[in-house]
Design an enzyme around this catalytic site. Structure first.
Site, PDB file in Angstrom:
ATOM      1  N   TYR A  11       0.673  -1.512  -0.157  1.00 42.92           N
ATOM      2  CA  TYR A  11      -0.253   0.082   0.232  1.00 42.92           C
ATOM      3  C   TYR A  11       1.220   1.381  -0.055  1.00 42.92           C
ATOM      4  O   TYR A  11       0.742   1.533  -1.082  1.00 42.92           O
ATOM      5  CB  TYR A  11      -1.081  -0.396   1.339  1.00 42.92           C
ATOM      6  CG  TYR A  11      -1.788   0.989   1.476  1.00 42.92           C
ATOM      7  CD1 TYR A  11      -2.434   1.535   0.507  1.00 42.92           C
ATOM      8  CD2 TYR A  11      -1.583   1.544   3.153  1.00 42.92           C
ATOM      9  CE1 TYR A  11      -2.804   3.016   1.275  1.00 42.92           C
ATOM     10  CE2 TYR A  11      -2.963   2.449   3.121  1.00 42.92           C
ATOM     11  CZ  TYR A  11      -3.404   3.572   1.918  1.00 42.92           C
ATOM     12  OH  TYR A  11      -3.835   4.536   2.452  1.00 42.92           O
ATOM     13  N   ASP A  31       9.769  -7.099  -3.772  1.00 46.82           N
ATOM     14  CA  ASP A  31       8.914  -7.907  -3.151  1.00 46.82           C
ATOM     15  C   ASP A  31       8.431  -9.128  -3.498  1.00 46.82           C
ATOM     16  O   ASP A  31       8.645  -9.667  -4.029  1.00 46.82           O
ATOM     17  CB  ASP A  31       7.346  -6.881  -4.142  1.00 46.82           C
ATOM     18  CG  ASP A  31       6.558  -6.813  -2.628  1.00 46.82           C
ATOM     19  OD1 ASP A  31       5.758  -5.761  -2.125  1.00 46.82           O
ATOM     20  OD2 ASP A  31       6.505  -8.007  -2.455  1.00 46.82           O
ATOM     21  N   ASN A  32       7.589 -10.227  -1.745  1.00 48.26           N
ATOM     22  CA  ASN A  32       7.475 -11.660  -2.558  1.00 48.26           C
ATOM     23  C   ASN A  32       6.195 -11.166  -2.627  1.00 48.26           C
ATOM     24  O   ASN A  32       6.175 -12.649  -2.877  1.00 48.26           O
ATOM     25  CB  ASN A  32       8.258 -11.813  -0.962  1.00 48.26           C
ATOM     26  CG  ASN A  32       7.081 -11.631   0.087  1.00 48.26           C
ATOM     27  OD1 ASN A  32       6.339 -10.803  -0.183  1.00 48.26           O
ATOM     28  ND2 ASN A  32       7.483 -12.439   1.828  1.00 48.26           N
ATOM     29  N   GLY A  36       1.625  -7.685  -0.925  1.00 53.44           N
ATOM     30  CA  GLY A  36       1.552  -6.642  -2.191  1.00 53.44           C
ATOM     31  C   GLY A  36       0.677  -7.235  -3.787  1.00 53.44           C
ATOM     32  O   GLY A  36       0.809  -8.305  -4.116  1.00 53.44           O
ATOM     33  N   SER A  78       1.971  -6.332   8.996  1.00 58.10           N
ATOM     34  CA  SER A  78       2.187  -5.211   9.685  1.00 58.10           C
ATOM     35  C   SER A  78       0.608  -5.379  10.261  1.00 58.10           C
ATOM     36  O   SER A  78      -0.055  -4.482  10.115  1.00 58.10           O
ATOM     37  CB  SER A  78       1.464  -3.554   8.405  1.00 58.10           C
ATOM     38  OG  SER A  78       1.120  -4.241   7.216  1.00 58.10           O
ATOM     39  N   TYR A 142       3.591  -6.538  16.322  1.00 54.22           N
ATOM     40  CA  TYR A 142       3.834  -5.406  15.501  1.00 54.22           C
ATOM     41  C   TYR A 142       4.980  -4.565  15.522  1.00 54.22           C
ATOM     42  O   TYR A 142       5.651  -4.549  15.476  1.00 54.22           O
ATOM     43  CB  TYR A 142       2.598  -5.434  14.514  1.00 54.22           C
ATOM     44  CG  TYR A 142       2.740  -3.891  13.278  1.00 54.22           C
ATOM     45  CD1 TYR A 142       3.402  -4.192  12.611  1.00 54.22           C
ATOM     46  CD2 TYR A 142       2.238  -2.949  13.718  1.00 54.22           C
ATOM     47  CE1 TYR A 142       3.698  -3.092  11.645  1.00 54.22           C
ATOM     48  CE2 TYR A 142       2.957  -1.451  12.655  1.00 54.22           C
ATOM     49  CZ  TYR A 142       2.762  -2.616  11.976  1.00 54.22           C
ATOM     50  OH  TYR A 142       3.667  -0.948  11.035  1.00 54.22           O
TER      51      TYR A 142
END
Ligand code: UFG
Length: 331
Positions: A11, A31-32, A36, A78, A142
């Site tokens: 995001y 990115d994995n 995403g 997150s 977190y």
């Protein structure tokens, strides 16, 4: 100038990639794709799929892209609630991933990093607004992992001279002004997307978690900050480090709080839709009020948030949610 954005399909990462490219930077995304989306990445960015916990994956990026000027690090799990039931997932991805990243950066002599941190590092505030040197006692796993990552940067700087900026955001929200990219978590747990999914008919109602807080209307108060303003702060932080700035930590918020009920009322006006509300018990671990002081970011980084009206923020989010009721295609 070439910037490596870790987690650039997420995001806040994807909005930062758009902003960087709009301002003429070359961008490499890593990115994995666990959370995403390919569709969120600006078409002009170079993309590497890989996992930070695999040293070879990140070494490969630095070997191939030898002229990276700085790293912006968003690649982390997150979700506060998930972190409480799967703490080791958070230690593994957030902390182990960052450890491997820093080893690779040291080995490749890359010495600038801007880090996506959070208000959750503070825990229950001792006063309002929250200042950067207030105590950090995270109340969820977190926030604990993000705090530990900040300390990893601190000690890596002492040993290896790597400079860092840590940006502690409050409540990120809104979408790119074009409506092309926006907020899409799966499952979604954040207030504004859930309200707007209720408005666009994807959900039946919004649950209000707690109406008995010590606030004027009894619901929690948060500091909502537009994702494009956050994106701009990352670019300013990169420029600050490139210009020789010292490592530091900055809060990012608008400095104004809105209650859950105020956010719902504003969303009703912006969308012109009825939004069904169900009042429920408090959600565990929610502080009553979280409001940032961002004076330091304004003074030192020259940050000047453009979206300081809640209604404008919600308008941008609505442009995304009303045209993408199911988020990205690969949702
Ligand atoms: N809320 C509801 N109903 C919902 C969702 C949220 O009433 O369906 C309430 C929450 O109880 C809270 C407020 O809306 O009072 C905002 O909740 P969010 O989940 O949108 O955001 P949080 O404030 O919990 O979390 C945000 C970021 C986290 C970060 C945290 C820092 O999303 O990543 O701030 O405290 F860790």
């Amino acid at each position: 100038m070439k910037i490596l954005v870790l987690g650039g399909a997420g995001y806040i990462g994807s909005h930062t990639v758009y902003r960087l490219i709009e301002q003429g930077y070359k961008v490499v995304v890593f990115d994995n794709f666990e959370t995403g989306y390919y569709e969120a990445i600006h078409p002009d960015a170079e993309v590497y799929e890989g996992d930070l916990r695999n040293r070879a994956d990140i070494d490969n990026v630095f070997d191939e892209e030898s002229d990276i000027d700085a790293v912006i690090h968003f690649a982390a799990n997150s979700l506060v609630g998930e972190s409480m039931v799967k703490p080791l997932k958070y230690y593994d991805n957030n902390i182990c991933g960052t450890k491997v990243l820093l080893e690779s950066m040291v080995a490749h002599n890359i010495n600038r990093i801007v880090f996506s941190s959070t208000a959750a590092t503070y825990g229950e505030p001792i006063h309002t607004p929250i200042l950067e040197n207030d105590p950090t006692n995270p109340t969820n796993c977190y926030g604990e992992t993000k705090r530990a990552m900040e300390r990893m940067f601190y000690w890596t700087e002492q040993a290896h001279g790597m400079k860092y900026v840590s940006l502690r955001y409050f409540n990120a929200c809104g979408a790119h002004i074009s409506g092309k990219i926006g907020e899409a978590h799966n499952p979604e747990s954040h207030l504004i997307p859930i309200i707007l999914q209720t408005a666009n008919g994807t959900r039946d109602h919004i649950s209000v978690f707690g109406t008995d807080y010590d606030t004027p209307d009894g619901t929690c108060i948060r500091d909502y900050i537009h994702v494009t303003d956050l994106a701009q702060a990352h670019i300013l932080a990169v420029e600050y480090l490139i210009n020789g700035g010292e490592s530091d930590i900055f809060n990012l918020g608008n400095g104004v709080g809105f209650s859950v009920k105020e956010v719902i009322e504003t969303a009703k006006k912006v969308t012109g839709k009825e939004i069904k509300v169900v009042e429920e018990n408090r959600r565990a671990g929610d502080p009553a009020v979280l409001i940032a002081s961002s004076e330091k970011a304004k003074k030192v980084l020259g940050w000047n948030p453009q979206y300081n009206e809640l209604s404008t923020i919600i308008e941008t989010a609505w442009k995304w949610h009303s045209t993408h009721p199911n988020g990205y295609k690969s949702n």
